[in-house]
Write a protein that holds these residues in place. Structure first.
Motif, PDB file in Angstrom:
ATOM      1  N   GLY A 185      -5.737  -2.684  -6.715  1.00 51.76           N
ATOM      2  CA  GLY A 185      -4.781  -3.386  -5.869  1.00 51.76           C
ATOM      3  C   GLY A 185      -4.184  -4.551  -6.648  1.00 51.76           C
ATOM      4  O   GLY A 185      -4.263  -4.605  -7.881  1.00 51.76           O
ATOM      5  N   SER A 232       0.840  -1.209   0.000  1.00 53.58           N
ATOM      6  CA  SER A 232       0.000   0.000   0.000  1.00 53.58           C
ATOM      7  C   SER A 232       0.870   1.253   0.000  1.00 53.58           C
ATOM      8  O   SER A 232       0.585   2.228  -0.703  1.00 53.58           O
ATOM      9  N   LEU A 247      -3.844   4.657   1.931  1.00 55.39           N
ATOM     10  CA  LEU A 247      -3.671   5.156   0.558  1.00 55.39           C
ATOM     11  C   LEU A 247      -4.275   6.558   0.424  1.00 55.39           C
ATOM     12  O   LEU A 247      -3.673   7.459  -0.157  1.00 55.39           O
ATOM     13  N   GLY A 252      -2.895  -3.723  -1.147  1.00 49.93           N
ATOM     14  CA  GLY A 252      -2.806  -2.350  -1.660  1.00 49.93           C
ATOM     15  C   GLY A 252      -4.112  -1.591  -1.559  1.00 49.93           C
ATOM     16  O   GLY A 252      -4.314  -0.593  -2.252  1.00 49.93           O
ATOM     17  N   LYS A 284      -5.474  -0.387   1.492  1.00 52.42           N
ATOM     18  CA  LYS A 284      -5.565   0.128   2.863  1.00 52.42           C
ATOM     19  C   LYS A 284      -6.041   1.590   2.867  1.00 52.42           C
ATOM     20  O   LYS A 284      -5.728   2.359   1.943  1.00 52.42           O
TER      21      LYS A 284
END
Length: 353
Positions: free
Chosen positions: A97, A71, A118, A113, A115
């Motif tokens: 992601g 992330s 971000l 990716g 989270k």
């Protein structure tokens, strides 16, 4: 509803060729329209390539740590893209992601990716994590692209994407259906890397090999190809069913590639030849495999349409951008006819900075 949306669509596919980013303008008039304003692929550094390649062999606890690190890495990549292209007008970042686990029969799908971090790093609205809700509703969590095919590319009878996997979408009795057909670049790239190349340029290495009939027959006989849709594939299935089968034969890489290209062409042709006089749009990195496209043309009687470069390479990033826009408007962006979920729904999570 706003007249125009400006978003960055972000996609990392199973072929591991990098992170696709597209800055897109979406407009809604009678129909949805789009324009890709900027787009590029950021290749993975070797360290991330190796981590992502081995995700199916990691524990859930390890995955959570990788998820945080990925992330952070993804935020840096997106931030770099925004800065490089001096993007000022931005409604949201819409990110797929990267798929770490996909076992819908076990009610499990995990994309790293996604989270909330971000949104905080980017200081932008982020729409992400599009697959989990569908799996919770009994769906396959895939494919998700067909709503974009239906609303953005309705002029074509079929939309075929040749990425890590080949997937197809079309309308049957005015209802969208879609499914994975077979692996493509996830297998071809795995073997060509053994020769020191990232990919088989134009399929030239495959073209120099020969088809191994027994391997081809065994590939075509795999149970997955007998199943009806909805159905989807993941890296786990390839690791279990494809690589061990191919490796048993101990063939030269050129023969492996030639045989697997023939397998891909046969499986795709079988699906699209079910209908007479159709047009089908082909996108994804596999479009550049001239040998594969020529084998496909030889086995089909349909009209193949290859679009402009940005659509070939960034269609999935484009459509995940579109899924984000539909989510922001709380409109349906996931179809039960495609995934097998209990209902149509608006999937994804929205994180604010």
């Amino acid at each position: 509803m706003k007249d125009d949306y400006f978003v960055v669509g972000v996609m990392s596919g199973t072929s591991l060729d990098g992170i696709d980013l597209a800055y897109i303008k979406f407009s809604k008039k009678v129909q949805w329209g789009f324009k890709i304003l900027k787009a590029e692929t950021i290749k993975y550094p070797t360290s991330w390539y190796e981590i992502l390649k081995g995700l199916t062999n990691t524990s859930l606890q390890e995955l959570e740590g990788i998820d945080i690190a990925y992330s952070n890495y993804l935020a840096q990549v997106i931030q770099g893209f925004i800065k490089k292209h001096q993007i000022k007008k931005l409604d949201a970042v819409c990110s797929h992601g990267h798929t770490a686990l996909h076992q819908p029969d076990q009610k499990l799908t995990y994309q790293i990716g996604n989270k909330p971090h971000l949104a905080q790093v980017l200081q932008q609205t982020v729409v992400c994590d599009f697959r989990v809700q569908d799996v919770e509703l009994g769906g396959q969590g895939a494919p998700l692209v067909p709503i974009g095919d239906k609303l953005l590319f309705s002029q074509y009878d079929f939309c075929l994407n040749l990425g890590g996997f080949a997937n197809i979408s079309t309308d049957v009795n005015q209802e969208r259906i879609a499914y994975d057909i077979c692996p493509v670049n996830i297998v071809l790239n795995h073997y060509v890397i053994q020769l020191g190349y990232d990919f088989d340029d134009e399929g030239n290495i495959a073209a120099s090999g020969k088809v191994h009939d027994e391997l081809l027959n065994q590939l075509n006989a795999l149970d997955f190809y007998k199943k009806e849709y909805p159905k989807s594939l993941g890296l786990e299935w390839v690791n279990t069913n494809i690589f061990p089968l191919i490796d048993e034969f101990q063939l030269p890489v050129s023969d492996v590639l030639c045989t697997f290209v023939e397998h891909i062409a046969i499986q795709i042709a079988f699906q699209i030849n079910k209908r007479e006089k159709s047009t089908f749009l082909i996108t994804g990195g596999g479009v550049y495999n001239t040998f594969l496209i020529n084998r496909l043309k030889a086995l089909t009687h349909q009209t193949i349409i290859i679009p402009e470069k940005d659509v070939i390479e960034f269609k999935e990033a484009l459509i995940f951008g579109f899924l984000g826009v539909l989510k922001l408007e709380n409109l349906i962006n996931c179809l039960k006819s495609v995934t097998g979920a209990s209902k149509n729904h608006s999937t994804g999570k929205i994180f604010q900075p």
